[in-house]
Scaffold this motif. Sequence first.
Motif, PDB file in Angstrom:
ATOM      1  N   ASN A   1     -12.863   6.343   5.375  1.00 28.65           N
ATOM      2  CA  ASN A   1     -12.463   6.226   3.977  1.00 28.65           C
ATOM      3  C   ASN A   1     -13.429   5.347   3.187  1.00 28.65           C
ATOM      4  O   ASN A   1     -13.884   5.708   2.098  1.00 28.65           O
ATOM      5  CB  ASN A   1     -11.039   5.651   3.909  1.00 28.65           C
ATOM      6  CG  ASN A   1     -10.463   5.747   2.520  1.00 28.65           C
ATOM      7  OD1 ASN A   1     -10.833   6.632   1.759  1.00 28.65           O
ATOM      8  ND2 ASN A   1      -9.586   4.834   2.188  1.00 28.65           N
TER       9      ASN A   1
ATOM     10  N   GLU B   1      -6.789   5.463  -3.593  1.00 30.57           N
ATOM     11  CA  GLU B   1      -8.030   5.762  -2.881  1.00 30.57           C
ATOM     12  C   GLU B   1      -8.375   4.725  -1.817  1.00 30.57           C
ATOM     13  O   GLU B   1      -8.968   5.046  -0.798  1.00 30.57           O
ATOM     14  CB  GLU B   1      -9.199   5.895  -3.867  1.00 30.57           C
ATOM     15  CG  GLU B   1     -10.336   6.683  -3.249  1.00 30.57           C
ATOM     16  CD  GLU B   1     -11.620   6.677  -4.049  1.00 30.57           C
ATOM     17  OE1 GLU B   1     -11.726   5.937  -5.030  1.00 30.57           O
ATOM     18  OE2 GLU B   1     -12.533   7.414  -3.650  1.00 30.57           O
ATOM     19  N   PHE B   2      -7.989   3.463  -2.060  1.00 28.13           N
ATOM     20  CA  PHE B   2      -8.346   2.416  -1.095  1.00 28.13           C
ATOM     21  C   PHE B   2      -7.448   2.454   0.144  1.00 28.13           C
ATOM     22  O   PHE B   2      -7.747   1.839   1.159  1.00 28.13           O
ATOM     23  CB  PHE B   2      -8.266   1.027  -1.755  1.00 28.13           C
ATOM     24  CG  PHE B   2      -9.243   0.844  -2.896  1.00 28.13           C
ATOM     25  CD1 PHE B   2     -10.265   1.757  -3.124  1.00 28.13           C
ATOM     26  CD2 PHE B   2      -9.150  -0.251  -3.743  1.00 28.13           C
ATOM     27  CE1 PHE B   2     -11.166   1.595  -4.165  1.00 28.13           C
ATOM     28  CE2 PHE B   2     -10.050  -0.430  -4.793  1.00 28.13           C
ATOM     29  CZ  PHE B   2     -11.055   0.492  -4.999  1.00 28.13           C
ATOM     30  N   ASN B   3      -6.311   3.133   0.047  1.00 25.50           N
ATOM     31  CA  ASN B   3      -5.383   3.214   1.185  1.00 25.50           C
ATOM     32  C   ASN B   3      -4.851   4.627   1.311  1.00 25.50           C
ATOM     33  O   ASN B   3      -3.642   4.873   1.274  1.00 25.50           O
ATOM     34  CB  ASN B   3      -4.213   2.244   0.992  1.00 25.50           C
ATOM     35  CG  ASN B   3      -4.667   0.817   1.015  1.00 25.50           C
ATOM     36  OD1 ASN B   3      -4.891   0.257   2.076  1.00 25.50           O
ATOM     37  ND2 ASN B   3      -4.843   0.234  -0.158  1.00 25.50           N
ATOM     38  N   ILE B   4      -5.772   5.540   1.498  1.00 26.37           N
ATOM     39  CA  ILE B   4      -5.426   6.951   1.403  1.00 26.37           C
ATOM     40  C   ILE B   4      -4.402   7.382   2.462  1.00 26.37           C
ATOM     41  O   ILE B   4      -3.646   8.325   2.253  1.00 26.37           O
ATOM     42  CB  ILE B   4      -6.733   7.784   1.462  1.00 26.37           C
ATOM     43  CG1 ILE B   4      -6.537   9.133   0.814  1.00 26.37           C
ATOM     44  CG2 ILE B   4      -7.284   7.885   2.861  1.00 26.37           C
ATOM     45  CD1 ILE B   4      -7.846   9.763   0.373  1.00 26.37           C
TER      46      ILE B   4
ATOM     47  N   ILE C   1     -15.883   6.307   0.006  1.00 27.12           N
ATOM     48  CA  ILE C   1     -15.778   5.600  -1.282  1.00 27.12           C
ATOM     49  C   ILE C   1     -17.144   5.075  -1.716  1.00 27.12           C
ATOM     50  O   ILE C   1     -17.603   5.319  -2.837  1.00 27.12           O
ATOM     51  CB  ILE C   1     -14.755   4.432  -1.189  1.00 27.12           C
ATOM     52  CG1 ILE C   1     -13.338   4.989  -1.051  1.00 27.12           C
ATOM     53  CG2 ILE C   1     -14.854   3.523  -2.405  1.00 27.12           C
ATOM     54  CD1 ILE C   1     -12.281   3.949  -0.782  1.00 27.12           C
TER      55      ILE C   1
ATOM     56  N   TYR D   1     -10.350  -5.779  -2.348  1.00 26.15           N
ATOM     57  CA  TYR D   1      -9.590  -5.093  -1.311  1.00 26.15           C
ATOM     58  C   TYR D   1     -10.008  -5.520   0.094  1.00 26.15           C
ATOM     59  O   TYR D   1      -9.239  -6.148   0.822  1.00 26.15           O
ATOM     60  CB  TYR D   1      -9.710  -3.576  -1.471  1.00 26.15           C
ATOM     61  CG  TYR D   1      -8.999  -2.841  -0.378  1.00 26.15           C
ATOM     62  CD1 TYR D   1      -7.614  -2.907  -0.283  1.00 26.15           C
ATOM     63  CD2 TYR D   1      -9.693  -2.136   0.586  1.00 26.15           C
ATOM     64  CE1 TYR D   1      -6.946  -2.278   0.756  1.00 26.15           C
ATOM     65  CE2 TYR D   1      -9.043  -1.498   1.617  1.00 26.15           C
ATOM     66  CZ  TYR D   1      -7.670  -1.576   1.699  1.00 26.15           C
ATOM     67  OH  TYR D   1      -7.013  -0.974   2.719  1.00 26.15           O
TER      68      TYR D   1
ATOM     69  N   HIS E   1       0.810  -1.227   0.000  1.00 24.58           N
ATOM     70  CA  HIS E   1       0.000   0.000   0.000  1.00 24.58           C
ATOM     71  C   HIS E   1       0.841   1.274   0.000  1.00 24.58           C
ATOM     72  O   HIS E   1       0.451   2.289   0.563  1.00 24.58           O
ATOM     73  CB  HIS E   1      -0.991   0.011   1.174  1.00 24.58           C
ATOM     74  CG  HIS E   1      -1.776  -1.258   1.309  1.00 24.58           C
ATOM     75  ND1 HIS E   1      -2.340  -1.887   0.223  1.00 24.58           N
ATOM     76  CD2 HIS E   1      -2.077  -2.022   2.387  1.00 24.58           C
ATOM     77  CE1 HIS E   1      -2.959  -2.981   0.640  1.00 24.58           C
ATOM     78  NE2 HIS E   1      -2.809  -3.084   1.936  1.00 24.58           N
TER      79      HIS E   1
ATOM     80  N   TYR F   1     -13.913  -2.914  -4.959  1.00 28.87           N
ATOM     81  CA  TYR F   1     -13.412  -2.408  -3.677  1.00 28.87           C
ATOM     82  C   TYR F   1     -13.608  -3.457  -2.584  1.00 28.87           C
ATOM     83  O   TYR F   1     -12.695  -3.740  -1.810  1.00 28.87           O
ATOM     84  CB  TYR F   1     -14.130  -1.104  -3.311  1.00 28.87           C
ATOM     85  CG  TYR F   1     -13.731  -0.549  -1.969  1.00 28.87           C
ATOM     86  CD1 TYR F   1     -12.399  -0.238  -1.692  1.00 28.87           C
ATOM     87  CD2 TYR F   1     -14.674  -0.340  -0.975  1.00 28.87           C
ATOM     88  CE1 TYR F   1     -12.027   0.264  -0.461  1.00 28.87           C
ATOM     89  CE2 TYR F   1     -14.316   0.172   0.254  1.00 28.87           C
ATOM     90  CZ  TYR F   1     -12.995   0.472   0.513  1.00 28.87           C
ATOM     91  OH  TYR F   1     -12.634   0.967   1.734  1.00 28.87           O
TER      92      TYR F   1
END
Lengths: 108, 266
Positions: free
Chosen positions: B3, A95-98, B7, B128, A32, B124
């Motif tokens: 977060n 974006e998934f691990n800002i 999203i 993820y 990440h 996502y």
Amino acid sequence: MNLLRLLLFFSILVANSVYAKKPVYEIVIRDHLFYPSEFEIPADTKVKLIILNEDNTSEEFESYELNREKIVMGNSKAIVFIGPLAPGRYPFFGEFNIKTAQGTILVK
Amino acid sequence: MLNSLIIILREVLEAAIIISVIMASLEITKIKSSWLLWCALVGIIGSILMAEHFSVISNAFDGVGQEISNATMLFTIALFMIIYLFIFMRYSYSRFNFDSFIRPVLLIIISIAVMREGVEIIIYINGYIAHISDSLPLLIGGSIGAWIGFSTGILIYYSLFHCALNLRIKIIIFVSAILCAGMVSEGVLYLIQADWVESGRPLWDSSSIISESSIVGQLLYAIFAYEATPAPIQVIVYGVTLSVILFLFLITNRLNNNSHDYSNKR
């Protein structure tokens, strides 16, 4: 005959500008994080950015300043074209691990 | 947690705005709102299939398949929303029976709108959240985000529903117009990202006034497709789309004034 040469000249010129090799830059996503998290690209030039995601998880490469947004699946790569840009700092993030996935492109 | 909330909210909100505006228009076009559920279901199935083959899609067109598919979906939604708007404006005044067209048109708009946002949510979650160990807070955050998104859609629908019919029709046309213009402009941005269209220097830079990452910026983005540094071509297609819809609005108004009201004869 002259007209033909002129036409040929211009078609080569156009073809050159269209198919001219764009500079290529590579960034890697690992744990990440972006490697490198900061790098330079030339101003007023279109460049090809290759993003290699070495994590098993997917990531979304995003930047408000660059107006870019692209999903990079786990263990795969993605291509993003950026520029031509004015000199300056252009932050980007995953974006998934800002919190961890942050980087900057320096345009000089 | 925050977060994942943002999203999911961002994705759900975009589809929710489109669906709520269309739902508010159904009274005119005489379609049952249950039809929209079927459309959404088709969209969900589509997004599952698309997410499953996402790598193949991404690698298509020399690695810019994601951009091309996104742009295609955005242009398709915008085109069919304009067609629907025309039917919506003419429905009560035209002798022509639009009924057999409305359902397929709505199916295209809603299913693609749901599919586009659904794919990102599935990737996502699947690509993820499912891979990390402590995923519960993220799932909670995501659920809250989805809930806020749905609620906003319901809120828009009921606020429109309580407007007088004449005002409601005008709001629906206006909101649809800016949504279409935004989608076309966003679609062009994807083509720029794919290097199919030249970007040129940004027309303006308003990032110091309203940053795209701020809450106001995000809201403006959801409604007007706000960009702090738009490419000239994005602004042009935005204006062209608005003009096309305005032109359509003026023409149908003229036609409607010259014809009877058939709404009660069906």
